[in-house]
Design a protein around this motif. Structure first.
Motif, PDB file in Angstrom:
ATOM      1  N   ASP A  78       0.846  -1.196   0.000  1.00  0.00           N
ATOM      2  CA  ASP A  78       0.000   0.000   0.000  1.00  0.00           C
ATOM      3  C   ASP A  78       0.878   1.243   0.000  1.00  0.00           C
ATOM      4  O   ASP A  78       1.831   1.339   0.800  1.00  0.00           O
TER       5      ASP A  78
ATOM      6  N   ASN B 264      -3.751   6.881  -3.868  1.00  0.00           N
ATOM      7  CA  ASN B 264      -3.710   5.608  -3.160  1.00  0.00           C
ATOM      8  C   ASN B 264      -3.440   4.495  -4.163  1.00  0.00           C
ATOM      9  O   ASN B 264      -4.126   4.408  -5.193  1.00  0.00           O
TER      10      ASN B 264
ATOM     11  N   ASN C 249      -2.534   0.149  -4.371  1.00  0.00           N
ATOM     12  CA  ASN C 249      -2.581  -1.074  -3.586  1.00  0.00           C
ATOM     13  C   ASN C 249      -2.411  -2.288  -4.485  1.00  0.00           C
ATOM     14  O   ASN C 249      -2.965  -2.351  -5.572  1.00  0.00           O
TER      15      ASN C 249
ATOM     16  N   ILE D 239       0.501   5.632  -0.123  1.00  0.00           N
ATOM     17  CA  ILE D 239      -0.349   6.822  -0.057  1.00  0.00           C
ATOM     18  C   ILE D 239       0.541   8.047  -0.215  1.00  0.00           C
ATOM     19  O   ILE D 239       1.559   8.172   0.475  1.00  0.00           O
TER      20      ILE D 239
END
Length: 839
Positions: free
Chosen positions: A454, A467, A469, A456
């Protein structure tokens, strides 16, 4: 308190005192201390009793109703663990028989031959011994209810109650049943260093507990150590990008206690994510893989933690200049034990020279600077439960994490940009091993693993948020059966079901953008193989096959058959030849994202085959080898050919005109691996050489054939280690020819006829980087701290000449239409030190 509550309390207290009074009255009326009873008998019958106070102290029994001496003594004998012996007409002795003497003769299951050297253990007393040349053992003062375990290599362990072995004048005969569990025969007892063994199926076993020392490694980092073997290297100096015989890292099958691992490194690949002191042994397979294994087109690295139950608590703890860790192996009962370990870096609050060098390497060519906060940790736990001598259950769990946070101050903005990157892996698995008969065993595996990456990024005064992922979820169940057809033939069969789901998400709030790509593939596999070992052990053969059925719910279904072969024959004393071959396939790959995703650091995303843009990847490999081995000398040479079909340019890391084409192609490797090793009890020296000719073929590209990005044509290692008492030293030199890359065209470097402008490249991979040279050193010193404590001091230096090796070169077009050259440089001089206590 109310009146009602007060009355209730008074009633309960009165009841309690009444009960205690009754109990005291009952005790006074009906029971007597044995010592008082003996005094009464001495006075009444004019006799004397001799005894040890500890044997009769505090023994209380109901007062006998007999007046005569003989029935009273018989009553004492039957109601206690005391033995009463009449010495003469007046004197008697009392001894405690809660402990007894035991003895026995250990024989084979035909009760004809004695078994010397069998281990006999008393769990409650923690006593142990071995049978003598007649197969006999004996113990004194053993608790009669304790459990006696008898074991010997080649026989099934036995558990007997001590009271059944009581020494009554004749020692009991105990017949042990033969065990037919096949053990890998070690061909080379020491391969480069202690703890590295070559097995009869040509695989390499690393035993951590017996591990010696390798140059540049003061602690046995698992994935660093395997790179000492011929044919296994990393073009970018990481443990998370290991190249086996010219293959990419995603084509390796990495197993930990039978669980497939999608994360293998800490610190973005510079440190192995697997605590070496938890791992008991590692099996490395480059070809001739058992049909029980799927995936792993290039190689298999199978790590296994201990499955034994120790007699006592054992473990170790230590630290180096990056992290600290602790490990314990703890017996709970005689048939239950747990293992637990924890490791954490202190890089988020302490900068060491090792961390500084690692940071320079990991964060170059990225948005991250050294003001960032970074740390990692891993945790493991394992339960071992021996249900009985024929059934064992193991449950393993591993969790690991990498965490990076940093702020970037931007001129003209009041709030700094914030970014974070988290990489996590959590897995749990179980193994149930059963021995149903002397010739039939089963092994049932189950695991669930989840990997997540992940990132950010918050920018523009927190008005824009990105974002990203990458999520992998996989579960698997596998049953393996082994039937011993004959003493020399094993027939192995099994079934495996694996379901893999992978998701890739990208979300931006300004301007709004969302992408969510996910898929699921189920794989059913039936496999069968025969293993044969001749009586004189000169010939070993494995012939098997695996039938896979791949099902992507939305796109494709496909059957693939994979034959496997592994043959070895000792032509004459100490000289052996091996013939290996395999077909393999896999449905998971890593695309290499070069657009600064995941902050420009972790650029690899796991994806699934869809049968179209990314078909199932398939490989064929064959090899032939010869080796000569004695106690002090080893010489081996292997030639191999490997072809892999169904690769996509996105999975190969192109950084030239081909990187965005999405074409499907193949690569083929022709190679030669050579190793010469001389060793004795105090030193080992070796020279290894690997030759690889690794070429791509993409029919849609021009030219259609060109060198692979991993085409390291020549690789040489010259190294050795030496032991002086408690001091071990290791030193080595590594050489690799430069990897291919593509330069811009000298005459017209930029194409201005297209929009946006592009770099004009020369022919793909037509240039090569300079050669790679690195010299390493390590030292380990062992100290005896006490009878149960041992300390180990370690020091190592990677690249002690501080040579700046270029690992990769690529080019970017800047806003002013000029070309920027980007180089990734190797680790500089990297010191490390460690201290460990073993108990």
């Amino acid at each position: 308190m109310t009146k009602k509550h007060l009355n209730n309390l008074i009633f309960l207290v009165s009841l309690l005192f009444c009960g205690m009074s009754c109990l005291a009255q009952n005790t006074t009326d009906n029971s007597i201390l044995l010592t008082d009873l003996l005094v009464e008998l001495e006075t009444k019958h004019n006799v004397k009793f001799s005894y040890a106070d500890k044997d009769v102290y505090s023994i209380r029994l109901t007062k006998p109703k007999y007046d005569a001496l003989k029935p009273t003594l018989e009553y004492i004998r039957t109601t206690t663990d005391l033995t009463i012996i009449k010495l003469n007409d007046r004197y008697y002795s009392l001894t405690n028989t809660s402990t007894i003497s035991i003895c026995g003769y250990v024989l084979d299951n035909f009760e004809e031959n004695t078994i010397p050297g069998a281990t006999v253990e008393i769990f409650e007393s923690k006593l142990a011994s071995i049978t003598n040349t007649n197969g006999k053992f004996n113990f004194e003062n053993i608790p009669k209810n304790s459990i006696v375990q008898i074991k010997h290599i080649g026989y099934k362990p036995m558990f007997i109650e001590a009271k059944d072995l009581a020494n009554t004048g004749d020692c009991k005969k105990i017949a042990m049943a033969l065990s037919y569990q096949e053990l890998d025969e070690v061909v080379v007892s020491q391969f480069l260093t202690t703890g590295l063994n070559q097995l009869k199926d040509a695989s390499i076993e690393l035993n951590i507990e017996k591990f010696g020392i390798l140059p540049g490694v003061s602690e046995p980092d698992v994935l660093q150590t395997v790179q000492a073997l011929p044919g296994i290297k990393s073009v970018d100096e990481t443990v998370s990008d290991i190249n086996v015989r010219g293959g990419t890292n995603d084509q390796n099958l990495i197993l930990w206690d039978g669980i497939k691992m999608y994360q293998t490194g800490h610190f973005f690949g510079l440190i192995s994510a697997f605590n070496p002191y938890v791992t008991n042994n590692v099996n490395v397979i480059k070809n001739g893989t058992s049909a029980a294994y799927g995936d792993g087109l290039s190689g298999t690295i199978a790590m296994q933690t201990s499955n034994k139950i120790p007699l006592n608590v054992r473990g170790n703890a230590g630290f180096n200049l990056i992290s600290g860790d602790i490990f314990g192996h703890i017996p709970i009962q005689e048939n239950i034990a747990i293992q637990i370990s924890a490791r954490r870096s202190y890089t988020d609050f302490l900068n060491t020279p090792t961390y500084t060098t690692f940071s320079d390497k990991a964060f170059q060519d990225s948005e991250v600077d050294q003001e960032s906060e970074f740390y990692f940790y891993d945790f493991t736990a394992k339960l071992i439960y021996e249900i009985n001598p024929y059934h064992q259950l193991q449950v393993s769990m591993i969790n690991m994490s990498n965490n990076l946070n940093y702020l970037e101050n931007i001129e003209g903005y009041s709030t700094p940009n914030r970014s974070s990157l988290n990489q996590d892996n959590s897995s749990i698995g179980s193994q149930f091993k059963s021995e149903w008969t002397d010739v039939f065993t089963t092994d049932l595996h189950f695991y669930y693993t989840q990997y997540g990456l992940d990132a950010i990024t918050v920018t523009n005064n927190e008005s824009q948020e990105l974002n990203q992922n990458n999520l992998v979820k996989e579960s698997s169940i596998k049953l393996i059966t082994n039937y011993k057809v004959l003493e020399s033939i094993d027939w192995i069969n099994g079934y495996e079901l694996t379901e893999t789901g992978i998701e890739n998400r990208t979300n931006i709030n300004q301007p709004p953008f969302a992408s969510n790509i996910k898929g699921v593939i189920r794989k059913h596999a039936l496999f069968s193989e025969l293993k044969y070992t001749s009586e004189n052990s000169k010939f070993y053969g494995m012939l098997g096959g695996r039938l896979n059925y791949f099902e992507n719910i939305n796109t494709f279904k496909e059957y693939i058959f994979e034959p496997r072969i592994n043959l070895s024959y000792e032509l004459f004393s100490n000289f052996k030849t091996q013939l290996l071959g395999e077909f393999k396939s896999q449905a998971t790959n890593q695309i290499i994202d070069l657009e600064q995703n995941f902050l420009g650091i972790e650029k690899r995303r796991w994806i699934l085959s869809d049968g179209d843009a990314l078909p199932l990847t398939k490989s064929k490999q064959g090899s032939i080898g010869f080796n000569y081995d004695t106690d002090t000398f080893y010489l081996g040479i292997d030639g191999f050919y490997k072809k892999v079909d169904g690769i996509n340019v996105y999975t190969q890391g192109f950084q030239n005109q081909n990187q965005f084409d999405g074409e499907i192609g193949s690569y083929a490797v022709k190679g030669l691996e050579f190793l010469i090793n001389t060793k004795n009890n105090v030193y080992s020296a070796w020279l290894s050489y690997t030759y690889n000719k690794n070429d791509y073929t993409f029919d849609a590209l021009i030219p259609t054939s060109f060198p692979n990005n991993l085409d390291i044509r020549h690789s040489i290692t010259l190294a050795g280690n030496y032991t002086i008492g408690n001091l071990k030293l290791g030193c080595g030199l590594n050489f690799k020819s430069g990897k291919p890359y593509t330069q811009p065209n000298d005459n017209e470097p930029v194409n201005n006829n297209v929009f946006p402008n592009e770099i004009n490249y020369e022919s793909s991979n037509s240039s090569r980087l300079p050669e790679y040279i690195r010299a390493d050193f390590s030292a380990v010193y062992t100290i005896k701290l006490s009878d149960k404590l041992k300390g180990t001091l370690g020091a190592s230096i990677l690249n002690f000449t501080n040579r700046k090796n270029t690992l990769n070169t690529y080019y970017r077009l800047k806003d002013d239409n000029s070309i920027e050259t980007v180089e990734r440089i190797s680790l500089g001089l990297t010191p490390n030190a460690s201290f460990r206590v073993q108990f």
